[in-house]
Design an enzyme around this catalytic site. Structure first.
Site, PDB file in Angstrom:
ATOM      1  N   VAL A 171       0.867  -1.172   0.000  1.00  0.00           N
ATOM      2  CA  VAL A 171       0.000   0.000   0.000  1.00  0.00           C
ATOM      3  C   VAL A 171       0.905   1.224   0.000  1.00  0.00           C
ATOM      4  CG1 VAL A 171      -1.792   1.271   1.219  1.00  0.00           C
ATOM      5  CG2 VAL A 171      -1.797  -1.230   1.258  1.00  0.00           C
ATOM      6  N   LYS A 172       0.645   2.146  -0.920  1.00  0.00           N
ATOM      7  CA  LYS A 172       1.482   3.336  -1.032  1.00  0.00           C
ATOM      8  C   LYS A 172       0.902   4.473  -0.188  1.00  0.00           C
ATOM      9  CE  LYS A 172       3.356   4.238  -5.139  1.00  0.00           C
ATOM     10  NZ  LYS A 172       3.462   4.480  -6.616  1.00  0.00           N
ATOM     11  N   ILE A 173       1.739   5.013   0.682  1.00  0.00           N
ATOM     12  CA  ILE A 173       1.391   6.167   1.501  1.00  0.00           C
ATOM     13  C   ILE A 173       2.473   7.225   1.279  1.00  0.00           C
ATOM     14  CG2 ILE A 173       1.089   7.068   3.845  1.00  0.00           C
ATOM     15  CD1 ILE A 173       0.116   4.343   4.719  1.00  0.00           C
TER      16      ILE A 173
END
Length: 367
Positions: free
Chosen positions: A138-140
């Site tokens: 998941v990209k944050i």
């Protein structure tokens, strides 16, 4: 031997910075894996906006999901995860063979949450659960508000790709968040093996600075920041703090080179790929850059672990009038704004397609 294979053998992972349903359907991604040593993939709102807007590959799926009552962000997430699950399955053999070091795909949380720590954590949990794939990051974004979300997500065991990092200071903040999350897991008697990469953007530095610099310093700033950050990365991995975590079973958060397509038509199309060759790192390549490096790229040495001439180059660039620290902040803010724009365009494109497809089918418009 292809230059892409040489980089792979050096210890650098090559990931494709693109995904489309067509790439999956026509076997192109499978060919990149088998022929060009591609071992992972990244996506972002801009990539999906282009993919969905180009042709009709997504039309039937958009229409079916709209008829089922989905719209907006929920419809997009389902659409994107369908592609990313398929890609994750293609990379699963790599993921298993490398014990989870390689073979990843990435899905971004809504860019509207870039300044919302709690919202980012909730979105990361939702995407992680819905993906049902162990090899999905998941990209944050590594914004000031994103840093606490990154730490918490790592503590929760969610693999994270930290995006929108532009400087060595940005990278170190992301690395600190990762280590704090792992330390909390160890204290809680949880498995310390949580995957993560820290994505440092390269070419946007040069797009922003070239016009202020003399010709001899064109396309030097991004590489110098990369060299400086690579030195910090290697120093961190040698630090007592990290060695203690590694002894407990933690895995390094690998440094990832993002935005490595050459934007200056006067520069070599493989400039950043050759310059950023380094073991234990990742390079995400736009499709054209991957094809160019596979065709005529050359491996011209390995990055120096001491940063090479980065400090001297950065000093010259500073004397030429570029405030590197201020530019890093500006680039991160502009990057976040650009992803918001792409996100809004993407959701509008999906809504427009759903409505047009419904009208074409003769049903009541779903608006």
């Amino acid at each position: 031997m292809k230059a892409t294979r040489q980089l792979h053998d050096l210890g650098q992972s090559l990931w494709l910075d693109n995904i489309t349903r067509t790439l999956l359907d026509d076997g192109t991604l499978a060919r990149y894996i088998s022929e060009d040593s591609v071992t992972g993939l990244t996506s972002n709102p801009s990539i999906f906006d282009a993919a969905i807007g180009d042709g009709d590959a997504y039309d039937a799926c958009i229409h079916a999901k709209a008829l089922a009552g989905l719209s907006g962000e929920k419809l997009f997430i389902e659409l994107a995860l369908e592609d990313l699950r398929r890609a994750a399955d293609l990379f699963e053999p790599v993921f298993q063979r490398t014990a989870g070091v390689d073979g990843w795909v990435s899905m971004e949380v809504s860019p509207l949450l870039a300044q919302d720590s709690a919202g980012s954590i909730a979105a990361a949990r939702q995407i992680h659960a819905a993906a049902r794939r162990d090899n999905l990051f998941v990209k944050i974004p590594g914004t000031p508000e994103g840093i606490p979300a990154i730490e918490e997500a790592i503590f929760l065991g969610i693999p994270i790709n930290v995006t929108l990092l532009f400087s060595c200071a940005h990278y170190l903040a992301a690395a600190e968040a990762y280590m704090r999350g792992i330390e909390r897991r160890i204290d809680a008697k949880l498995d310390p093996r949580v995957g993560s990469v820290a994505s440092l953007f390269i070419s946007r530095w040069d797009v922003a600075s070239n016009k202020q610099l003399p010709d001899e310093l064109h396309n030097k700033l991004g590489i110098a920041v990369g060299q400086q950050t690579y030195r910090a990365y290697r120093e961190l991995l040698d630090s007592p703090r990290w060695q203690k975590l590694a002894a407990a079973g933690a895995r390094p958060q690998r440094l990832l080179w993002a935005s490595t397509g050459t934007k200056d038509p006067a520069a070599p199309d493989t400039l950043y790929v050759s310059a950023l060759a380094a073991p234990n790192t990742v390079n995400t390549l736009p499709e054209k850059t991957l094809q160019a490096f596979a065709d005529h790229g050359r491996l011209e040495g390995v990055m120096a672990i001491d940063g090479g001439d980065a400090d001297a180059v950065l000093a010259r660039i500073g004397k030429a009038g570029v405030d590197v620290d201020a530019l890093a902040l500006k680039l991160q803010q502009e990057g976040a704004q650009a992803f918001v724009k792409s996100w809004q365009q993407l959701l509008q494109r999906i809504a427009d397609k759903a409505s047009a497809l419904d009208d074409k089918a003769g049903g009541p418009a779903l608006r």
